[in-house]
Design a protein around this motif. Sequence first.
Motif, PDB file in Angstrom:
ATOM      1  N   LEU A  68       0.815  -1.212   0.000  1.00 55.28           N
ATOM      2  CA  LEU A  68       0.000   0.000   0.000  1.00 55.28           C
ATOM      3  C   LEU A  68       0.848   1.262   0.000  1.00 55.28           C
ATOM      4  O   LEU A  68       0.596   2.193  -0.772  1.00 55.28           O
ATOM      5  N   LEU A  69       1.861   1.314   0.847  1.00 56.67           N
ATOM      6  CA  LEU A  69       2.655   2.529   0.982  1.00 56.67           C
ATOM      7  C   LEU A  69       3.498   2.830  -0.254  1.00 56.67           C
ATOM      8  O   LEU A  69       3.911   3.966  -0.462  1.00 56.67           O
ATOM      9  N   TRP A  70       3.730   1.829  -1.094  1.00 58.18           N
ATOM     10  CA  TRP A  70       4.415   2.065  -2.371  1.00 58.18           C
ATOM     11  C   TRP A  70       3.445   2.519  -3.457  1.00 58.18           C
ATOM     12  O   TRP A  70       3.842   3.175  -4.413  1.00 58.18           O
ATOM     13  N   THR A  71       2.172   2.159  -3.323  1.00 59.51           N
ATOM     14  CA  THR A  71       1.245   2.337  -4.450  1.00 59.51           C
ATOM     15  C   THR A  71       0.008   3.172  -4.157  1.00 59.51           C
ATOM     16  O   THR A  71      -0.815   3.358  -5.052  1.00 59.51           O
ATOM     17  N   TYR A  72      -0.159   3.690  -2.948  1.00 61.27           N
ATOM     18  CA  TYR A  72      -1.431   4.327  -2.587  1.00 61.27           C
ATOM     19  C   TYR A  72      -1.733   5.584  -3.399  1.00 61.27           C
ATOM     20  O   TYR A  72      -2.880   5.983  -3.527  1.00 61.27           O
ATOM     21  N   ARG A  73      -0.710   6.197  -3.931  1.00 61.97           N
ATOM     22  CA  ARG A  73      -0.899   7.390  -4.746  1.00 61.97           C
ATOM     23  C   ARG A  73      -0.006   7.286  -5.976  1.00 61.97           C
ATOM     24  O   ARG A  73       1.148   6.919  -5.858  1.00 61.97           O
ATOM     25  N   GLU A  74      -0.548   7.599  -7.118  1.00 62.60           N
ATOM     26  CA  GLU A  74       0.217   7.449  -8.357  1.00 62.60           C
ATOM     27  C   GLU A  74       1.468   8.317  -8.388  1.00 62.60           C
ATOM     28  O   GLU A  74       2.517   7.909  -8.883  1.00 62.60           O
ATOM     29  N   GLU A  75       1.355   9.541  -7.855  1.00 61.40           N
ATOM     30  CA  GLU A  75       2.455  10.499  -7.969  1.00 61.40           C
ATOM     31  C   GLU A  75       3.454  10.452  -6.820  1.00 61.40           C
ATOM     32  O   GLU A  75       4.438  11.183  -6.835  1.00 61.40           O
ATOM     33  N   SER A  76       3.213   9.618  -5.811  1.00 53.67           N
ATOM     34  CA  SER A  76       4.160   9.570  -4.703  1.00 53.67           C
ATOM     35  C   SER A  76       4.076   8.242  -3.948  1.00 53.67           C
ATOM     36  O   SER A  76       3.219   7.416  -4.236  1.00 53.67           O
ATOM     37  N   PHE A  77       4.994   8.086  -2.997  1.00 52.04           N
ATOM     38  CA  PHE A  77       5.006   6.925  -2.118  1.00 52.04           C
ATOM     39  C   PHE A  77       5.526   7.397  -0.764  1.00 52.04           C
ATOM     40  O   PHE A  77       6.064   8.500  -0.644  1.00 52.04           O
ATOM     41  N   LEU A  78       5.353   6.579   0.240  1.00 53.97           N
ATOM     42  CA  LEU A  78       5.905   6.877   1.556  1.00 53.97           C
ATOM     43  C   LEU A  78       7.161   6.050   1.774  1.00 53.97           C
ATOM     44  O   LEU A  78       7.119   4.823   1.640  1.00 53.97           O
ATOM     45  N   PRO A  79       8.277   6.693   2.087  1.00 50.04           N
ATOM     46  CA  PRO A  79       9.506   5.934   2.333  1.00 50.04           C
ATOM     47  C   PRO A  79       9.347   5.084   3.594  1.00 50.04           C
ATOM     48  O   PRO A  79       9.011   5.600   4.651  1.00 50.04           O
ATOM     49  N   HIS A  80       9.558   3.799   3.439  1.00 44.95           N
ATOM     50  CA  HIS A  80       9.337   2.887   4.553  1.00 44.95           C
ATOM     51  C   HIS A  80      10.127   1.605   4.343  1.00 44.95           C
ATOM     52  O   HIS A  80      10.676   1.376   3.265  1.00 44.95           O
ATOM     53  N   GLY A  81      10.157   0.779   5.374  1.00 44.15           N
ATOM     54  CA  GLY A  81      10.827  -0.499   5.268  1.00 44.15           C
ATOM     55  C   GLY A  81      10.317  -1.479   6.313  1.00 44.15           C
ATOM     56  O   GLY A  81       9.541  -1.123   7.202  1.00 44.15           O
ATOM     57  N   THR A  82      10.766  -2.712   6.174  1.00 44.77           N
ATOM     58  CA  THR A  82      10.432  -3.791   7.090  1.00 44.77           C
ATOM     59  C   THR A  82      11.729  -4.501   7.472  1.00 44.77           C
ATOM     60  O   THR A  82      12.796  -4.176   6.950  1.00 44.77           O
ATOM     61  N   ALA A  83      11.631  -5.502   8.323  1.00 45.32           N
ATOM     62  CA  ALA A  83      12.814  -6.271   8.719  1.00 45.32           C
ATOM     63  C   ALA A  83      13.490  -6.896   7.504  1.00 45.32           C
ATOM     64  O   ALA A  83      14.713  -7.055   7.482  1.00 45.32           O
ATOM     65  N   ARG A  84      12.726  -7.213   6.493  1.00 44.97           N
ATOM     66  CA  ARG A  84      13.276  -7.855   5.296  1.00 44.97           C
ATOM     67  C   ARG A  84      14.299  -6.968   4.585  1.00 44.97           C
ATOM     68  O   ARG A  84      15.286  -7.453   4.053  1.00 44.97           O
ATOM     69  N   GLU A  85      14.085  -5.654   4.595  1.00 46.62           N
ATOM     70  CA  GLU A  85      15.024  -4.745   3.930  1.00 46.62           C
ATOM     71  C   GLU A  85      16.283  -4.479   4.756  1.00 46.62           C
ATOM     72  O   GLU A  85      17.285  -4.027   4.223  1.00 46.62           O
ATOM     73  N   GLY A  86      16.216  -4.728   6.067  1.00 45.52           N
ATOM     74  CA  GLY A  86      17.356  -4.440   6.925  1.00 45.52           C
ATOM     75  C   GLY A  86      17.514  -2.940   7.149  1.00 45.52           C
ATOM     76  O   GLY A  86      16.711  -2.139   6.692  1.00 45.52           O
ATOM     77  N   LYS A  87      18.547  -2.552   7.854  1.00 41.19           N
ATOM     78  CA  LYS A  87      18.860  -1.156   8.162  1.00 41.19           C
ATOM     79  C   LYS A  87      17.632  -0.351   8.578  1.00 41.19           C
ATOM     80  O   LYS A  87      17.281   0.648   7.953  1.00 41.19           O
TER      81      LYS A  87
END
Length: 153
Positions: free
Chosen positions: A52-71
Amino acid sequence: MSGGATEIYFYHLEQRSLDDVLPNLLERSLERGWRAVVQAASEERIEALNTLLWTYREESFLPHGTAREGKPEAHPVYLTTGEDNPNGARVRFLVDGAALADASGYDRVVFIFDGRDDAAVAKAREDWQAAKARGYAVSYWQQDDAGRWQKKA
């Protein structure tokens, strides 16, 4: 939880869904300069929120991550099922009945619950009573017919 300067907000969803509301609340948190943690009750919900946070708006996204991405410290918004705060968040969002033992490390903790789900409403009432008993500043927000948040208590 132990009382202190932490504000506890309860957002009662009636007009809109979590998927409609959460991105805007996260955007507002980031605008304040706050890092955020979103805690859900299941890995399936974390995956859905991640998408959702990558795709909720066509013109933007919210920078975020999970344990899978690390850091985790690199992510302004961190999604988890645990009570950890690996990105140094000042605000924590609890969805789907997720529980938090200690809210004292945050400026704000936000419980978001579905008003059409009797079990979710009952759990929110229990969480409200527990937060009040521990001395937190507690407020209750409900959506009006236009979907705007109105402070009710």
